[in-house]
Design a protein around this motif. Structure first.
Motif, mmCIF file in Angstrom:
data_model
loop_
_atom_site.group_PDB
_atom_site.id
_atom_site.type_symbol
_atom_site.label_atom_id
_atom_site.label_comp_id
_atom_site.label_asym_id
_atom_site.label_seq_id
_atom_site.Cartn_x
_atom_site.Cartn_y
_atom_site.Cartn_z
ATOM 1 N N VAL A 183 29.138 40.881 35.786
ATOM 2 C CA VAL A 183 30.109 41.908 36.175
ATOM 3 C C VAL A 183 29.755 43.206 35.449
ATOM 4 N N LEU A 184 29.427 44.214 36.237
ATOM 5 C CA LEU A 184 29.003 45.478 35.644
ATOM 6 C C LEU A 184 30.168 46.230 35.001
ATOM 7 N N VAL A 185 29.968 46.608 33.740
ATOM 8 C CA VAL A 185 30.934 47.468 33.044
ATOM 9 C C VAL A 185 30.553 48.885 33.456
ATOM 10 N N ASN A 186 31.328 49.458 34.340
ATOM 11 C CA ASN A 186 30.922 50.766 34.858
ATOM 12 C C ASN A 186 32.083 51.743 34.853
ATOM 13 N N SER A 187 32.201 52.455 33.740
ATOM 14 C CA SER A 187 33.340 53.359 33.614
ATOM 15 C C SER A 187 33.220 54.545 34.572
ATOM 16 N N ALA A 188 31.994 54.920 34.933
ATOM 17 C CA ALA A 188 31.782 56.081 35.813
ATOM 18 C C ALA A 188 32.451 55.882 37.172
ATOM 19 N N LYS A 189 32.504 54.620 37.627
ATOM 20 C CA LYS A 189 33.066 54.331 38.948
ATOM 21 C C LYS A 189 34.597 54.243 38.921
ATOM 22 N N SER A 190 35.191 54.386 37.716
ATOM 23 C CA SER A 190 36.636 54.207 37.494
ATOM 24 C C SER A 190 37.224 53.082 38.357
ATOM 25 N N PRO A 191 36.910 51.854 37.972
ATOM 26 C CA PRO A 191 37.348 50.707 38.778
ATOM 27 C C PRO A 191 38.854 50.517 38.774
ATOM 28 N N LEU A 192 39.358 49.832 39.794
ATOM 29 C CA LEU A 192 40.783 49.510 39.875
ATOM 30 C C LEU A 192 41.132 48.486 38.795
ATOM 31 N N PHE A 193 40.280 47.460 38.657
ATOM 32 C CA PHE A 193 40.500 46.434 37.638
ATOM 33 C C PHE A 193 39.573 46.686 36.449
ATOM 34 N N THR A 194 40.080 46.491 35.258
ATOM 35 C CA THR A 194 39.224 46.628 34.070
ATOM 36 C C THR A 194 38.189 45.504 34.106
ATOM 37 N N VAL A 195 37.146 45.651 33.328
ATOM 38 C CA VAL A 195 36.115 44.615 33.333
ATOM 39 C C VAL A 195 36.687 43.280 32.855
ATOM 40 N N GLU A 196 37.614 43.337 31.891
ATOM 41 C CA GLU A 196 38.247 42.099 31.396
ATOM 42 C C GLU A 196 39.036 41.423 32.523
ATOM 43 N N GLU A 197 39.728 42.231 33.319
ATOM 44 C CA GLU A 197 40.499 41.669 34.435
ATOM 45 C C GLU A 197 39.579 41.077 35.500
ATOM 46 N N ARG A 198 38.474 41.787 35.784
ATOM 47 C CA ARG A 198 37.545 41.301 36.806
ATOM 48 C C ARG A 198 36.899 39.994 36.369
ATOM 49 N N VAL A 199 36.544 39.923 35.082
ATOM 50 C CA VAL A 199 35.940 38.690 34.538
ATOM 51 C C VAL A 199 36.962 37.548 34.592
ATOM 52 N N GLU A 251 48.546 42.803 44.374
ATOM 53 C CA GLU A 251 49.925 43.217 44.662
ATOM 54 C C GLU A 251 50.592 43.747 43.404
ATOM 55 N N LYS A 252 50.389 43.042 42.277
ATOM 56 C CA LYS A 252 50.967 43.482 40.998
ATOM 57 C C LYS A 252 50.438 44.852 40.625
ATOM 58 N N LYS A 253 49.134 45.010 40.768
ATOM 59 C CA LYS A 253 48.466 46.264 40.403
ATOM 60 C C LYS A 253 49.032 47.418 41.221
ATOM 61 N N MET A 254 49.233 47.193 42.509
ATOM 62 C CA MET A 254 49.732 48.256 43.374
ATOM 63 C C MET A 254 51.184 48.596 43.052
ATOM 64 N N ASN A 255 51.950 47.583 42.634
ATOM 65 C CA ASN A 255 53.351 47.835 42.288
ATOM 66 C C ASN A 255 53.495 48.626 40.993
ATOM 67 N N THR A 256 52.564 48.415 40.072
ATOM 68 C CA THR A 256 52.680 49.089 38.772
ATOM 69 C C THR A 256 52.010 50.449 38.758
ATOM 70 N N LYS A 257 51.194 50.720 39.802
ATOM 71 C CA LYS A 257 50.498 52.002 39.837
ATOM 72 C C LYS A 257 51.443 53.132 40.213
ATOM 73 N N GLY A 258 51.352 54.224 39.485
ATOM 74 C CA GLY A 258 52.186 55.382 39.808
ATOM 75 C C GLY A 258 51.713 56.029 41.092
ATOM 76 N N GLU A 259 52.575 56.759 41.733
ATOM 77 C CA GLU A 259 52.255 57.417 43.011
ATOM 78 C C GLU A 259 51.038 58.334 42.896
ATOM 79 N N CYS A 260 50.963 59.090 41.790
ATOM 80 C CA CYS A 260 49.892 60.061 41.656
ATOM 81 C C CYS A 260 48.635 59.461 41.044
#
Ligand code: PNS
Length: 167
Positions: free
Chosen positions: A37-53, A156-165
């Motif tokens: 799993v690539l740790v790629n901060s430049a791509k600003s992933p939706l899930f952190t690398v820890e979450e993806r792993v 679903e959890k991620k989308m619920n906790t994400k702010g509108e902006c």
């Protein structure tokens, strides 16, 4: 002959049923499969690398020869450090080809001892990508046919906790 160790690298943001298809099939063809799993901060992933792993570990728990690890830097360096001589990539449609060809030829120049092998994605997942999955999730669509159940719940959890902006 030594053990065949392969790496299946990617962003996995998040892991989809298309990735799962490749993981399952690749795990049957090699002795040990490392999902990198690539740790790629430049791509600003939706899930952190820890979450993806963590998600990948959860959804691949049934495969005893599959290991999940994160990596930074060059893929060939990660492969060498892991004792892997094979890189696995999935090919969906012809649109993937140019990018995949460039990547595999670059990796071959960087380390001629490491081979890239392609598995063609099963037909029912040929349209699927993490990008479209994130988009469907953002608009509250049904995700069950695209991602494993555990991933759908986390999305679903991620989308619920994400702010509108924060989209
Ligand atoms: O899932 P993705 O985003 O298509 O995976 C791309 C990945 C992680 C395989 C690729 O970006 C990669 O290998 N990055 C590590 C940096 C590297 O080795 N680059 C040189 C080869 S192009």
């Amino acid at each position: 002959m030594g053990k065949t160790i392969a790496i299946y690298p990617g962003s996995f943001d998040p892991v989809t049923r298309g990735h799962m298809d490749i993981i399952e099939r690749a795990s049957k063809t090699v002795d040990h499969l490392i999902v990198g799993v690539l740790v790629n901060s430049a791509k600003s992933p939706l899930f952190t690398v820890e979450e993806r792993v963590a998600l990948l570990k959860q959804v691949t728990a049934q495969y005893p020869n599959v290991e999940i690890r994160s990596f930074e830097g060059l893929l060939v360096d990660f492969a060498r450090a892991s004792g892997a001589h094979i890189l696995i990539r999935g090919l969906r449609a012809v649109t993937d080809f140019e990018y995949e060809l460039q990547m595999s030829q670059t990796n071959q120049k960087l380390d001629p001892n490491i081979e890239t092998m392609f598995l063609t994605t099963s037909i029912e997942y040929s349209y699927l990508s993490s990008t479209t999955v994130r988009e469907i999730a953002a608009f509250g669509g049904d995700l069950t046919q695209f991602v494993p159940e555990a991933v759908a719940l986390e999305l679903e959890k991620k989308m619920n906790t994400k702010g509108e902006c924060n989209k």
